[in-house]
Design an enzyme around this catalytic site. Structure first.
Site, mmCIF file in Angstrom:
data_model
loop_
_atom_site.group_PDB
_atom_site.id
_atom_site.type_symbol
_atom_site.label_atom_id
_atom_site.label_comp_id
_atom_site.label_asym_id
_atom_site.label_seq_id
_atom_site.Cartn_x
_atom_site.Cartn_y
_atom_site.Cartn_z
ATOM 1 N N ASN A 85 0.812 -1.267 0.109
ATOM 2 C CA ASN A 85 0.014 -0.036 0.058
ATOM 3 C C ASN A 85 0.938 1.170 0.014
ATOM 4 O O ASN A 85 1.870 1.248 0.649
ATOM 5 C CB ASN A 85 -0.919 0.021 1.248
ATOM 6 C CG ASN A 85 -2.028 1.080 1.343
ATOM 7 O OD1 ASN A 85 -1.692 2.134 1.392
ATOM 8 N ND2 ASN A 85 -3.236 0.759 0.936
ATOM 9 N N TYR A 113 2.878 2.710 3.475
ATOM 10 C CA TYR A 113 3.843 1.401 3.766
ATOM 11 C C TYR A 113 3.407 0.372 5.077
ATOM 12 O O TYR A 113 3.192 -0.536 4.788
ATOM 13 C CB TYR A 113 5.127 1.774 3.703
ATOM 14 C CG TYR A 113 5.647 2.108 2.562
ATOM 15 C CD1 TYR A 113 5.706 1.527 1.221
ATOM 16 C CD2 TYR A 113 6.348 3.443 2.434
ATOM 17 C CE1 TYR A 113 6.154 1.999 0.127
ATOM 18 C CE2 TYR A 113 7.251 3.848 1.287
ATOM 19 C CZ TYR A 113 6.756 3.226 0.258
ATOM 20 O OH TYR A 113 7.266 3.610 -1.044
ATOM 21 N N GLU A 153 2.435 -14.215 4.420
ATOM 22 C CA GLU A 153 2.236 -15.080 5.508
ATOM 23 C C GLU A 153 1.018 -14.629 6.172
ATOM 24 O O GLU A 153 0.000 -15.480 6.607
ATOM 25 C CB GLU A 153 3.351 -15.252 6.489
ATOM 26 C CG GLU A 153 4.685 -15.680 6.023
ATOM 27 C CD GLU A 153 5.701 -14.727 5.446
ATOM 28 O OE1 GLU A 153 6.906 -14.738 5.568
ATOM 29 O OE2 GLU A 153 5.026 -13.481 5.056
#
Length: 120
Positions: A45, A48, A55
């Site tokens: 995004n 950040y 995961e």
């Protein structure tokens, strides 16, 4: 499913990552106790801190589909997991983690990846 097959699945799903800022596509494939494989990718995004790792998307998807901590046998990741994801791997009680790091394939337990992890 072998570790190599699971890592291959992580490689394949990494191509669907959304990483326009870093250009670093990461994939994760988790083998569940019932034999199903759940996959996820990193999603960046422009703000950040709001991006998510492969995961975390994988385990979030698995939880949304009804899996719970302890339902996971092995997680295969295309890169070494960050510190936050190491905590996720431990909390989801995955038995083993297989990942690439510096051209090597590494296998570790969550306890080896994150000694003295946070527990309630």
């Amino acid at each position: 499913m072998t570790d190599a097959e699971l890592l291959s699945a992580a490689d394949a799903v990494a191509a669907r990552a959304y990483a326009p800022y870093s250009g670093f596509d990461v994939g994760c494939a988790v083998l569940c106790r019932d034999g199903r494989v759940v996959e996820g990718v990193n999603v960046e995004n422009a703000a950040y801190p709001l991006g998510v790792c492969a995961e975390r998307t994988t385990f979030s998807r698995a939880i949304a589909e009804g899996y719970r901590p302890g339902d996971f046998v092995v997680a295969a990741i295309t890169a070494s997991p960050c510190g936050g994801c190491r905590q996720w791997l431990a909390e989801m009680r995955v038995e083993r983690v297989v990942f690439r790091n510096g051209g090597r394939v590494v296998e570790m337990t969550p306890d080896e990846l994150l000694p003295e992890q946070f527990v309630l």
